[in-house]
Design a protein around this motif. Structure first.
Motif, mmCIF file in Angstrom:
data_model
loop_
_atom_site.group_PDB
_atom_site.id
_atom_site.type_symbol
_atom_site.label_atom_id
_atom_site.label_comp_id
_atom_site.label_asym_id
_atom_site.label_seq_id
_atom_site.Cartn_x
_atom_site.Cartn_y
_atom_site.Cartn_z
ATOM 1 N N SER A 170 -3.827 1.636 4.254
ATOM 2 C CA SER A 170 -4.489 0.414 4.690
ATOM 3 C C SER A 170 -3.495 -0.485 5.393
ATOM 4 O O SER A 170 -2.342 -0.605 4.958
ATOM 5 C CB SER A 170 -5.086 -0.337 3.499
ATOM 6 N N ASP A 171 -3.964 -1.129 6.454
ATOM 7 C CA ASP A 171 -3.142 -2.115 7.149
ATOM 8 C C ASP A 171 -3.534 -3.531 6.725
ATOM 9 O O ASP A 171 -3.140 -4.502 7.332
ATOM 10 C CB ASP A 171 -3.270 -1.962 8.661
ATOM 11 N N GLY A 172 -4.354 -3.643 5.676
ATOM 12 C CA GLY A 172 -4.827 -4.944 5.206
ATOM 13 C C GLY A 172 -6.192 -5.313 5.758
ATOM 14 O O GLY A 172 -6.815 -6.256 5.289
ATOM 15 N N ARG A 173 -6.669 -4.553 6.747
ATOM 16 C CA ARG A 173 -7.993 -4.810 7.337
ATOM 17 C C ARG A 173 -8.938 -3.634 7.131
ATOM 18 O O ARG A 173 -10.117 -3.826 6.902
ATOM 19 C CB ARG A 173 -7.854 -5.107 8.831
ATOM 20 N N THR A 174 -8.413 -2.431 7.280
ATOM 21 C CA THR A 174 -9.228 -1.221 7.142
ATOM 22 C C THR A 174 -8.477 -0.195 6.301
ATOM 23 O O THR A 174 -7.263 -0.266 6.154
ATOM 24 C CB THR A 174 -9.530 -0.579 8.515
ATOM 25 N N GLU B 182 -14.170 0.218 7.276
ATOM 26 C CA GLU B 182 -13.889 -1.058 7.944
ATOM 27 C C GLU B 182 -14.031 -2.205 6.954
ATOM 28 O O GLU B 182 -14.925 -3.034 7.044
ATOM 29 C CB GLU B 182 -14.832 -1.245 9.140
ATOM 30 N N ARG B 183 -13.125 -2.236 5.986
ATOM 31 C CA ARG B 183 -13.110 -3.304 4.980
ATOM 32 C C ARG B 183 -11.702 -3.425 4.425
ATOM 33 O O ARG B 183 -10.993 -2.434 4.282
ATOM 34 C CB ARG B 183 -14.100 -3.000 3.865
ATOM 35 N N PRO B 184 -11.304 -4.622 4.071
ATOM 36 C CA PRO B 184 -9.980 -4.791 3.476
ATOM 37 C C PRO B 184 -9.957 -4.390 1.999
ATOM 38 O O PRO B 184 -8.929 -4.013 1.462
ATOM 39 C CB PRO B 184 -9.693 -6.281 3.642
#
Length: 93
Positions: free
Chosen positions: A10-14, A33-35
């Motif tokens: 995760s990159d913190g967004r997805t 598509e969720r943090p």
């Protein structure tokens, strides 16, 4: 049967789950598509099945931390999970 490594990060967004195929330019990938929350084991199992893979017998997910800047411990932590997988019989679901 040959095993491969699947990773989820995760990159913190997805969240991305992908099967590592060395020597290939594109790796099979599923995105959430969720943090948060972290995709469940059931979601990961379904995603792997969509890609034509399953968790190898006896394998379990392991987690590690990384950072965009390893020399700065104040940068956000990047979580990476990994598990050994094998191709499903019959391929993708």
């Amino acid at each position: 049967m040959k095993t491969l490594t699947a990773q989820m990060s995760s990159d913190g967004r997805t969240w991305r789950l992908y099967v590592v195929l060395f020597g290939e330019s594109g790796w099979p990938t599923v995105r959430w598509e969720r943090p948060g929350p972290v995709p469940t084991v059931a979601e990961r199992r379904r995603a792997l099945a969509e890609l034509g893979y399953e968790v190898a017998s006896g394998a379990g997910w392991s987690w590690s931390e990384d950072s965009r800047d390893p020399d700065d411990d104040s940068t956000p932590v990047l979580l990476i999970a990994a598990v050994e997988v094998r191709e499903r019989e019959g391929g993708a679901a």
